[in-house]
Design an enzyme around this catalytic site. Structure first.
Site, short mmCIF file in Angstrom:
data_model
loop_
_atom_site.label_atom_id
_atom_site.label_comp_id
_atom_site.label_asym_id
_atom_site.label_seq_id
_atom_site.Cartn_x
_atom_site.Cartn_y
_atom_site.Cartn_z
N ASN B 219 0.85 -1.19 0.00
CA ASN B 219 0.00 0.00 0.00
C ASN B 219 0.90 1.26 0.00
OD1 ASN B 219 -2.28 1.57 0.16
ND2 ASN B 219 -2.54 1.30 2.36
N ASN B 221 1.36 3.59 1.98
CA ASN B 221 1.99 3.99 3.24
C ASN B 221 3.02 2.97 3.73
OD1 ASN B 221 0.31 1.91 3.97
ND2 ASN B 221 -0.61 2.96 5.72
N LYS B 222 3.27 1.92 2.94
CA LYS B 222 4.18 0.87 3.41
C LYS B 222 5.65 1.16 3.04
CE LYS B 222 1.16 -1.88 5.38
NZ LYS B 222 -0.12 -1.24 5.06
N THR B 223 6.55 0.30 3.53
CA THR B 223 7.98 0.50 3.31
C THR B 223 8.32 0.60 1.83
OG1 THR B 223 8.41 -0.66 5.38
CG2 THR B 223 10.28 -0.42 3.86
N ILE B 224 7.75 -0.30 1.02
CA ILE B 224 7.79 -0.10 -0.44
C ILE B 224 6.35 -0.18 -0.94
CG2 ILE B 224 10.09 -1.16 -0.63
CD1 ILE B 224 8.67 -3.47 -2.20
#
Lengths: 395, 395
Positions: B219, B221-224
């Protein structure tokens, strides 16, 4: 000629007629075309870090879909299947219900019914539009259902027939007015599967805007694409609000808290994909006018060929001609697979219509009316290469 | 100092410590970072017309996720929720089952259980890892379940507890070995929700590779990020094959026919989004090393502040530090909302942990153990700005 020679000649003639349109090169069934602002908009998403749930393109795509289709509300979602799933839920479809679905459609139409805990009830198609046959369905409903407390009940299963999902096959509008009359008469809610018919109009009204809710698809093989994507159309503001809520995890707006007031879904369209859709939609009329010209060209080539006819838009409709299709005369049904073999061998992608859903393992035991026409159509139809690029754009 | 002055000073000190890290400018909670081949790969998709189901990036992304996580198989899907849905189905979860789910997690974990027709059964968390508390859960299972014919049965509801879904909160690995022991002992299948923990390892083994199946999220907002996307991880080749099949409409390979042998889903990741993922994955170690450095920097600023502590990775683990978080001492619980107000007012995005799922309208009536610790955590945690960009990249 022997029957064998006759078949061989027919297969050769049909193949030549297709090649006369596509040229001799490898040709896809339907290829996307990115000749507008696709790069600019997608690059802007990446440059500004807005690729996901935030960003302006989802809103813009929704407003532009509204303007194009005439629907009061469009809600962008992850694909046509999720659009159908949520639309059916919003139409009140749930466990114990039946939903009327054409047997001649892509499997997603029936899958969405199953996701709601309901059962598909398969109905026959007719020749003019390839959609649900309203007359045959009327007789069937008259003889097999009873209206009890304002609900259409299947006398055999005892279940309520909650909704009908007409699908506009290959982009050709179904007999939607007659189907709508039927829905009114039998207290059935219409959810329109317009996955294939963005840009197709019935009496100047866009397909997908007749039912309580309608659905679109922007899969890679569709008239315009977002990579994967879809939309829900409705004129009902309350349903539109619910559709947005349900497709975005049913999160209640709050400065920071994570409150979800029902079981929602992660069906939103990412901003990156919506950006592609905005650019594609800007050029949809160019694509459709070439797809329509392509039908004329096929018509020219198939006009003098016996035993086969090109499927054209129904009277009073404008079709997007999403997938071009020929209909073999019944005596040439046995040639279908040879034509598919011959054309695909030389790199010209053709395909038959879908296997009837009533013949698939997961769907063979659900209620179904007589399938005479759909069964014949499934055997007689061949889809032809349909990309707008097959016709040169007028600049 | 009066209690009022003491609170005011604490809120000011916490806010200053955050600003000492973020600087005075508006700062998102977590922003994606596109500083590699993102544009090249995405442009290639558009230039070659491969944005949707066909194209090389989906395969490539899957193989690279396998190499990175050490899972034998990775199946790219539309998001973390769909990854969980399919993983639970493949773990055998169905109507009439219960699934152990932490109450302290994003709502998708429980939603996926509902999609399978099963019921979430909520369990408490512990302080070290913020994940499911294995010891407390053991006592609970011992006192409330019975093993009948190799199935763990809830003595109250009479239902089978089919699966457990540990979630690695904010990227910190749960006590996964102990939870795995528990699963073995009680005949419960583990499906690991590693949506937040790509790049987090427990004893050098990647989170999401301990359970029968594990899930990732990409998503925004995730790390990638892939815009929207997720993946299913498994070492079981048969489950991997089924996962690919189920997420791509269960279509049986054929030259042209459309045969679907079960009710499938349209959960594939479009090639366009996978292209973004490939580029993102190339730089994941740079992102994580800066996110880890960011934790050091926060630690420096919070070190001498009484009443609050920074949440650090559990012993023996490497955390991706997806979301930085502080834990307020119990006496400062009442300051939480003031800190959230103060920071968000000046443009520094902070947020509390999720409202416990057991407090949400759709989930308040499902089975649940005592929530003492999760309840306290939900009141004491504040997430801080966590983007890798807050630390300058070493070139």
């Amino acid at each position: 000629m022997s029957p064998f020679e006759e078949t061989e000649e027919f297969v050769r003639d049909v193949t030549s007629s297709i090649v006369a349109v596509t040229g001799g090169e490898a040709t896809a069934l339907h290829e996307p075309e990115f000749d507008g602002n696709e790069w600019n908009y997608v690059k802007e998403c990446i440059d500004t870090n807005f690729v996901s749930s935030a960003g302006k393109y989802v809103d813009r795509f929704e407003r532009e879909l509204e303007a194009y289709t005439g629907a009061r509300h469009a809600i962008a979602v992850s694909n046509g299947t999720s659009a159908l799933h949520i639309s059916l839920l919003l139409a009140g479809v749930g466990p114990g219900d039946e939903v009327l679905v054409p047997a001649l459609t892509f499997v997603a139409t029936a899958n969405a019914v199953i996701y709601c805990g309901a059962e598909p009830h398969f109905v026959d198609s007719e020749l003019d539009s390839l959609g649900i046959d309203p007359e045959k369905l009327r007789s069937y409903l008259e003889s097999t259902t009873t209206l009890i407390a304002g609900q259409c009940r299947n006398r055999v299963s005892g279940k309520v027939i909650r909704a009908m999902v007409p699908m506009h096959t290959f982009g050709h509008p179904s007999k939607i007015r007659e189907l709508l009359d039927l829905c009114m008469e039998f207290s059935i809610t219409m959810v329109e599967d317009a996955a294939e018919s963005l840009g197709s109009f019935y009496s100047n009204k866009h397909t997908g805007t007749f039912g309580l809710l309608g659905t679109l698809s922007f899969n890679g093989n569709k008239t315009i694409t977002t990579g994967g994507g879809g939309a829900i159309l409705t004129d009902d503001s309350n349903l539109a609000r619910k559709a947005k809520h349900l497709t975005t995890t049913a999160k209640v707006p709050h400065k920071w808290r994570y409150i979800h007031d029902e079981v929602g879904y992660n069906y939103r369209l990412p901003n990156l994909n919506a950006a592609l859709g905005c650019a594609q939609l800007e050029n949809i009329e160019s694509k459709i006018s070439r797809k329509r010209a392509l039908s004329e060209l096929y018509q020219e080539k198939f006009n003098n060929l016996n035993g086969v006819s090109l499927i054209r838009e129904p009277t009073g409709c404008r079709s997007n001609y999403w997938l071009q299709a020929i209909l073999l005369n019944p005596q040439f049904i046995s040639s279908r697979d040879q034509i598919l073999e011959r054309t695909n061998e030389i790199g010209i992608s053709t395909r038959p219509a879908w296997d009837l859903l009533t013949t698939l393992k997961p769907y063979k035991d659900f209620p179904s009316m007589d399938m005479a026409q759909a069964d014949e159509l499934a055997k007689r139809v061949i889809n032809l290469p349909s990309s707008p690029q097959l016709i040169k754009a007028k600049k």
